[in-house]
Every structure is written in structure tokens, then in C-alpha cells.
Design an enzyme around this catalytic site. Structure first.
Site, PDB file in Angstrom:
ATOM      1  CD1 TRP A  87      80.732  82.760  26.705  1.00 41.50           C
ATOM      2  CD2 TRP A  87      82.752  82.024  26.099  1.00 41.50           C
ATOM      3  NE1 TRP A  87      80.665  82.423  25.376  1.00 41.50           N
ATOM      4  CE2 TRP A  87      81.900  81.969  24.978  1.00 41.50           C
ATOM      5  CE3 TRP A  87      84.070  81.615  25.955  1.00 41.50           C
ATOM      6  CZ2 TRP A  87      82.322  81.524  23.735  1.00 41.50           C
ATOM      7  CZ3 TRP A  87      84.500  81.169  24.704  1.00 41.50           C
ATOM      8  CH2 TRP A  87      83.636  81.124  23.618  1.00 41.50           C
ATOM      9  CG  ASP A  88      87.298  80.984  29.254  1.00 40.79           C
ATOM     10  OD1 ASP A  88      86.727  82.049  29.572  1.00 40.79           O
ATOM     11  OD2 ASP A  88      88.310  80.924  28.560  1.00 40.79           O
ATOM     12  CB  THR A  89      84.039  77.321  33.423  1.00 40.07           C
ATOM     13  OG1 THR A  89      85.285  77.815  33.911  1.00 40.07           O
ATOM     14  CG2 THR A  89      83.615  76.101  34.219  1.00 40.07           C
TER      15      THR A  89
END
Length: 628
Positions: free
Chosen positions: A201-203
Site C-alpha cells: 500500500w505504501d509503495t
């Protein structure tokens, strides 16, 4: 505050005054969550007024005392909130749920282990709240940071970030540092675009923000690893790698795909695949093989294949019946004809969705049901084809037939030793046994209230990203479950599937027997065994959506196996593969054109219509299949 599926949040504070919302994603953090919350509150109090911030514990389906501790902290301090989920949402899912309900315009999150020095929190907030960046992230790999990373963490991290920068064209150095912030407006724009709900999700958030031209700030932080490294094979290798490929496809390839380009690329690939055969085959020999073929077995093969189509309609009727819709076999056979014709015209199996359009436009069956029924049919196709190929291989292993096959192959392929082939065939046979066992395992899961797949895979990975990997298998099992409501329906659909694909094999056997050199090279038993295996593997090759109708892929797989296992001359085997596929495709096109005329359906209009189907309807189809 309440939400679906047991999601709930503590009462809101004065939302009008809150500027900054800090979310702490937590899963089984009973040992550290209280200290993390108190440290966070104390740090925020150092540069914000007490009414300007809130700290949210996004507790993600914990089974320890984390919920109890978070509830107590929320009661003791109005600046603290607790959002709870009864089921695992995944790290990204928990963050999204909390951000949607947070009050601040600056949204912050970081890992609860506080690996990043909290003196950087004011700088993180300021990048959004004061400097006007859309997204801000800490970095452990920028010059000036002091991240002391052991090799078992540092090497995979550097490799992952290198892949993201190279494949996804990101300008950032560190995508997975758990220390990020974004503006409310950026979140609202990105929330529906970011698909991953777990560790990627972060990436994905950072990459999509850059692609949309948002201002992204990256600054170095002091970082110290806490606890043991959680290197997870499922998540880190298969999960993260597949997500990089998925995002690359969506951002770099999919936007450039148009119908004209896909049709042209599919046609070019088909021509190239067939032309490649001329490198290894003499076209004159192939043409001579065609002229020597006996037309009587070919005509018989055509009739056999025609008979298989009403069976396809019958199977589709049984599947729809389990979903609550009763239709005539004749209409459904026509719908199958049209969709398969679409697959011959358009690559990437675009014709599959056409069937959902036909049954909706002509019988009012909703798209979710149409997609769910199609998924169930595809699952049974794969089950049957794989079982056929696996059963042949398992039979070779059980009867010690691998030695005979190895001798035949080594005699037909110069320079290849029998021992090497024997080892390869034994490995393939073992894989066949595993494949059949896996299919039985999936069927058992579909027929049981116990989720065997998740329980077994969870033994190898306890990470939340296992949900993503298991979900692929569960979706497959859901297709079986859609029509496995009763033992009778499962047996009926499975039995008809076996008949459909057996007739497909018989068609190929009749075509193969039409060539004198093929008939003389093999006994009847060899013909049946080689034919079943060659057609099964050829059809599995067609599963790859690379060319319309799998033209070229089927011929290559069929030819290689008939030559290697049957000792048939390569030119003859190739001619048989081409003729077999041609017979099947001609029957499909003729039936498809007749069905389109009879039902007044335009293939291009159907493809246009299904391209406009909303994603939510496709998701509803998946949920529908699972619920059934």
C-alpha cells in the site's frame, strides 16, 4: 462510530479544531501500544495545541489485549481514538478505514515500533501542513540518514527499492519506510486508485502520487530496527514481486492498450508463432502431409466436435440454475458460441465477458451473475484439463511407463539421452500427481466449511500479506463452490465437463489418425495416451491470453508432445495440430455467426458494452460467487 463487518470507532472529538490526525496501524501490539500512544501524544504536544491533533489506534482484528488497551487509552484521553475491526483488513486497509474517519487535513501514519526517531515527527507534519506538499515520506537510504540496517533487512530492502525505481520509474529512494504523511485532498484523490490493502500500500501510494504530478517530499530520518526481522517468503518474494508487475501493467501497459492494437498484436503474434515453425519444419513436407490426410476421419472429427457444443450449453444451464436462473439449452449454447467466437477475434480472452452481455441483454440476467457463472465454468475447465494431463502423467509414474516414454523421446530427438529424459518425465509425472492432489484439495475446501487452503498456507506465513496470496486460491475455490451447493450438482457439472473435454480429445485423435504416418507410428493405446496428454497440455497453453484463440500456442505444445512421445514426424505432427485447431475454430466461428444472427447480437457492440461495465459489478460478481 460504526462501520460494516464489526468495524467501529470511538466517539469523535471536536473535529473542527483538529488539524493533524496520526494513525497507528496495530496488530497484536499489546506489549508496546500503550507506550507508543503516550510517546506520540507527548511528541505532538511539543509543537501543536492539544485540540489540534488526534491519535488513532487503527487496530486490525487483533486477538490479544490490544483492543482492551486501546479502549482504555481512548477513555482516559480525549485526543486518543480507537478504531476496531473484527476481521483482518490488512495494513493498507486499516489505514484507509482510519483515514476516511479521521478529522484532520494532515494525515500521518508510522509503525508502532517507533523505529524512526520521533524527533522527525514535527518535520513530517510540517512538510504537509506548512510547506504544502501532497505526500511526505521519511527515508532510510538518503545521504544524511543514520539507518543502521542488518544485512537480512538491508539487502532485500535495497533490492526492492531498486526494482520500484527501475520498473515503476519512481524518483524516491525508500518506499517502505513506515513514516509518512499526506494531505486530505491527496488521500481523497488516491484512495480509490490504490488497490493493495497490505504491505505494498505504501509503495503504490507513492508511485501513483508521482504519476499524477503530486508534490512528494522525501527526507532522511534516523532509523533503528526494533525486534526481529520479519522476512516472509510469501509476502516479500511472491507478494511484492507480483504487485510490482501488476502496478507496472496498470500504469505503463494498460493505458496504451486499445482494441486496434490488441487485435493487431494478437494477429502478429499468431503469424510469428506459425512462421517460427518454418525454422524447424520444411513447409513442403507439411503441405505434403496435408494432401495425404484421409478426409473421412476429419469429417468424423468435425461431427464429434459439433456434438460437444450442446453439452457446453447444458453445462452452462446447470451452472446458471445453481445461481437461480433457468434458461433453455439452445439459447445458452448460442451464448457460448458467441463468446468463444469473440475469443478467436479478440486477444486476452475478451470474448469471455461477451457472454455476460448476451445473457443480460437477451434474458435480463445481471452482470454479477453472468460473471460469476463464467468464472465457475472456467474453473471447471481448468480442473478437468489439468486432471486429464495429471492423470496421464500419474499413470505413467504408477505403471513405470516413464522409461518407455524416455526411450521413445530420446530416439526421436537427436542428442538427448534416455536417462535425462527419464528424469524429466519422472519430475513431470510427480508434478502431475501434485496437480491432481491440489485440485482435490481445492475441491475439498470448496465443499467444506473449513478453509483448508488458508490454514495450510498460514503454516508457512503468518504475515497479513498471506491474505493476498491465499485469496487467489480462494477465488478459484469459490468458482467450484458456486456450483457445489449439492453433491448432485457438482457431479453433474463436473461430469459434463469431462464429456466436453473428452470429445475435444477425441476430435484431435480422429484428426491425428487421418495422417498415415501418425497412425503407423503409434499403436492405438499410444495414440490415446499421447493424444489425451498433447491436447490437454495444448489447451492449458491456450489459457495464456497471448493470441486470439491460442493459435500458435496450441500448435507448438501439441506438436512437441506428439513428436516426443509418439515418434510422429514433426511435419506430420504440426500438420495434425493445425488441422485439429482449424476444425475446432471453423465449427466455433460458424456456430458463433449463426448464433449472432439468430440472437441479433453484434460482437463489437458486445465488447464495447462489457468494457464499460463498472468495476463494482465485477467485484459484486466475485462476492456473489463466494457467498454462494
Amino acid at each position: 462510530m460504526s462501520g460494516p463487518d464489526g468495524l467501529r470507532g470511538a466517539a469523535d472529538a471536536d473535529a473542527d479544531a483538529v488539524r493533524v490526525s496520526v494513525v497507528l496501524p496495530a496488530f497484536n501490539e499489546e506489549a508496546t501500544i500503550e507506550g507508543t500512544v503516550r510517546t506520540t501524544v507527548d511528541t505532538l504536544s511539543g509543537f501543536l495545541r492539544d485540540d489540534e491533533f488526534e491519535v488513532i489506534v487503527a487496530e486490525d482484528g487483533c486477538d490479544d489485549r490490544t483492543p482492551e488497551i486501546a479502549d482504555r487509552l481512548a477513555r482516559e484521553d480525549a485526543r486518543v481514538k480507537h478504531f476496531h475491526s473484527d476481521r483482518r483488513l490488512g495494513r493498507g486497509g486499516a489505514l484507509e478505514f482510519a483515514f476516511e474517519r479521521a478529522a484532520g487535513d494532515t494525515l500521518v501514519y508510522f509503525d508502532t515500533d517507533l523505529a524512526t526517531d520521533m524527533r522527525h515527527l514535527e518535520e513530517l507534519v510540517a512538510r504537509i501542513d506548512r510547506d504544502g506538499y501532497d505526500v511526505a515520506t521519511g527515508s532510510r537510504w538518503m545521504p544524511g540518514d543514520e539507518a543502521d540496517r542488518p544485512a537480512k533487512r538491508g539487502v532485500p530492502s535495497r533490492g526492492f527499492n531498486l526494482l520500484v525505481r527501475t520498473v515503476l520509474r519512481s524518483d524516491l529512494r525508500d518506499h517502505q519506510c513506515g513514516f509518512k504523511a499526506l494531505s486530505r485532498s491527496a488521500f481523497e484523490e488516491l484512495r480509490d486508485a490504490v488497490e493493495d490493502e497490505h504491505w505494498f500500500w505504501d509503495t503504490e501510494l507513492l508511485v501513483r502520487a508521482q504519476r499524477r504530478g503530486m508534490r512528494v517530499a522525501e527526507f532522511s530520518v534516523d532509523w533503528e530496527p526494533k525486534g526481529d526481522s520479519k522476512v516472509d517468503l510469501v509476502r516479500d518474494v511472491f507478494g511484492m514481486g507480483s504487485q510490482i508487475v501488476r502496478l507496472w501493467w496498470q500504469l505503463s501497459v494498460s493505458p496504451r492498450i486499445t482494441r486496434t492494437r490488441t487485435v493487431a498484436a494478437g494477429a502478429l503474434l499468431t503469424v510469428a508463432a506459425l512462421a517460427l515453425m518454418t525454422v524447424y519444419l520444411d513447409p513442403a513436407q507439411v503441405l505434403r502431409a496435408f494432401t495425404e490426410a484421409d478426409p473421412v476421419p476429419v469429417a468424423a472429427a468435425t461431427l464429434v466436435y459439433v456434438v460437444s457444443w450442446p453439452l457446453r450449453g447444458l453445462r452452462y444451464r446447470d451452472i446458471l440454475s445453481e445461481l437461480g436462473y433457468d434458461e433453455r439449452v439452445g439459447f445458452l449454447t448460442g451464448a457460448v458460441f458467441i463468446s468463444q467466437t469473440g475469443n478467436l477475434v479478440f486477444p486476452a480472452r475478451a470474448g469471455d465477458a461477451v457472454r455476460a452481455y448476451v445473457v443480460k441483454a437477451r434474458r435480463g440476467i445481471p452482470y454479477p451473475t453472468g460473471f460469476a457463472s463464467l468464472a465457475a465454468e472456467r474453473v471447471f475447465d481448468l480442473l478437468t484439463i489439468t486432471a486429464m494431463a495429471g492423470a496421464v502423467l500419474a499413470g505413467l509414474l504408477a505403471t513405470d511407463g516413464t522409461g518407455a516414454v524416455a526411450t521413445a523421446v530420446s530416439g526421436n530427438v537427436p542428442g538427448v539421452s534416455a536417462s535425462a529424459v527419464s528424469t524429466a518425465v519422472q519430475v513431470a509425472a510427480f508434478v502431475g500427481v501434485v496437480a491432481v492432489a491440489s485440485l482435490l484439495f481445492i475441491v475439498a475446501t470448496a465443499r467444506s466449511d473449513t478453509n483448508y487452503v488458508r490454514s495450510v498456507v498460514s503454516r508457512f506465513s503468518q504475515d497479513s500479506y498471506v491474505d493476498y496470496v491465499v485469496g487467489v486460491v480462494e477465488e478459484f475455490a469459490a468458482g467450484v463452490q458456486t456450483v457445489a451447493g449439492t453433491r448432485t450438482s457438482f457431479a453433474r457439472v463436473g461430469g459434463v465437463s469431462v464429456l466436453v473435454w473428452t470429445l475435444d480429445v477425441v476430435t484431435a485423435l480422429l484428426v491425428l489418425s487421418a495422417f498415415p504416418d501418425a497412425a503407423s507410428a503409434m499403436s492405438l493405446t499410444q495414440l490415446v495416451v499421447v493424444g489425451f496428454f498433447a491436447v490437454s497440455v495444448g489447451n492449458l497453453a491456450k489459457v495464456l491470453p497471448l493470441s486470439p484463440g491460442g493459435i500458435g500456442l496450441y500448435e507448438a505444445a501439441f506438436t512437441a508432445l506428439v513428436v516426443g512421445l509418439g515418434g510422429v514426424p514433426a511435419a506430420v505432427a504440426f500438420a495434425a495440430a493445425v488441422l485439429d485447431h482449424a476444425v475446432k475454430n471453423v465449427v466455433t466461428v460458424v456456430g458463433g455467426v449463426a448464433a449472432m444472427l439468430g440472437l441479433n447480437v453484434s460482437l463489437t457492440a458486445a465488447v464495447d458494452e462489457t468494457e464499460d461495465v463498472d468495476d463494482s459489478e465485477a467485484e459484486a460478481a466475485a462476492e456473489f460467487a463466494t457467498d454462494d
